[in-house]
Write a protein that holds these residues in place. Structure first.
Motif, PDB file in Angstrom:
ATOM      1  N   ALA A 272      34.843   6.924 -33.819  1.00 39.08           N
ATOM      2  CA  ALA A 272      34.498   7.808 -34.814  1.00 39.08           C
ATOM      3  C   ALA A 272      36.052   8.819 -34.951  1.00 39.08           C
ATOM      4  O   ALA A 272      36.637   8.746 -33.706  1.00 39.08           O
TER       5      ALA A 272
ATOM      6  N   TYR B  69      27.861  18.782 -35.203  1.00 37.01           N
ATOM      7  CA  TYR B  69      27.750  19.459 -33.810  1.00 37.01           C
ATOM      8  C   TYR B  69      28.152  21.042 -33.807  1.00 37.01           C
ATOM      9  O   TYR B  69      28.721  21.312 -34.427  1.00 37.01           O
TER      10      TYR B  69
ATOM     11  N   ARG C 198      36.928  12.949 -35.552  1.00 38.93           N
ATOM     12  CA  ARG C 198      35.985  14.189 -35.464  1.00 38.93           C
ATOM     13  C   ARG C 198      37.344  15.338 -35.644  1.00 38.93           C
ATOM     14  O   ARG C 198      38.319  15.178 -35.346  1.00 38.93           O
TER      15      ARG C 198
ATOM     16  N   HIS D 198      22.471  12.547 -34.992  1.00 40.25           N
ATOM     17  CA  HIS D 198      23.088  11.659 -35.742  1.00 40.25           C
ATOM     18  C   HIS D 198      22.429  11.800 -37.076  1.00 40.25           C
ATOM     19  O   HIS D 198      20.956  11.832 -37.079  1.00 40.25           O
TER      20      HIS D 198
ATOM     21  N   ARG E 171      30.645   1.049 -34.606  1.00 41.07           N
ATOM     22  CA  ARG E 171      29.650   1.428 -33.637  1.00 41.07           C
ATOM     23  C   ARG E 171      30.263   2.036 -32.545  1.00 41.07           C
ATOM     24  O   ARG E 171      29.777   2.927 -31.894  1.00 41.07           O
TER      25      ARG E 171
ATOM     26  N   PRO F  27      25.925   8.143 -40.627  1.00 36.64           N
ATOM     27  CA  PRO F  27      27.363   8.070 -40.087  1.00 36.64           C
ATOM     28  C   PRO F  27      27.737   9.343 -39.713  1.00 36.64           C
ATOM     29  O   PRO F  27      29.079   9.450 -39.042  1.00 36.64           O
TER      30      PRO F  27
ATOM     31  N   ASP G  96      31.469   8.266 -38.091  1.00 37.00           N
ATOM     32  CA  ASP G  96      31.499   7.286 -37.286  1.00 37.00           C
ATOM     33  C   ASP G  96      32.166   6.038 -38.381  1.00 37.00           C
ATOM     34  O   ASP G  96      31.767   5.947 -39.436  1.00 37.00           O
TER      35      ASP G  96
ATOM     36  N   ARG H 232      27.831  13.248 -37.668  1.00 37.15           N
ATOM     37  CA  ARG H 232      27.149  13.794 -36.722  1.00 37.15           C
ATOM     38  C   ARG H 232      27.890  15.118 -36.577  1.00 37.15           C
ATOM     39  O   ARG H 232      28.879  15.543 -35.956  1.00 37.15           O
TER      40      ARG H 232
END
Length: 115
Positions: A76, A32, A78, A25, A73, A28, A70, A30
């Protein structure tokens, strides 16, 4: 599943991969990276007999990178780019091509729900 059709020629591939993902994280965002192993199946149509058949199966691996953003909460978006590569030689009809492995790239986007 991906497929391509040309006059007199059809092709398709489906993959089922188990992946390990590293996604820290950073606010907001991420970013990867992932890698995994699984099954790559060529010459697929959407019938139960084709999907359950063991013909045209090969072990494969994949690697990829992507980004999750994000929105809330639990939601999100991607996007990622992945490269897939089979371990076994490619077979076209009755002809087995030596030292030719099936490999391809894929870009994807999706919605992520977390609970």
């Amino acid at each position: 599943m991906c497929s391509a059709d040309l006059p007199g020629f059809t092709s398709s591939v489906a993959s089922a991969m188990g992946n390990v993902m590293l996604a820290p994280h950073i606010g907001p965002l991420r970013p990867y990276a992932l890698t995994g192993l699984g099954l790559m199946k060529t010459h697929v149509d959407l019938s139960p007999s084709s999907l359950l058949s063991t013909d045209h199966n090969s072990l494969a691996w994949d690697v990829g990178v992507g980004l999750m953003v994000d929105l809330s909460r639990h939601v999100a978006v991607r996007g990622d780019i992945r490269y897939f590569h089979a371990f076994s030689d490619l077979t076209v009809g009755p002809l087995a091509l030596r030292n030719v492995k099936l490999d391809f790239g894929r870009a994807a986007a999706g919605l992520v729900f977390s609970f």
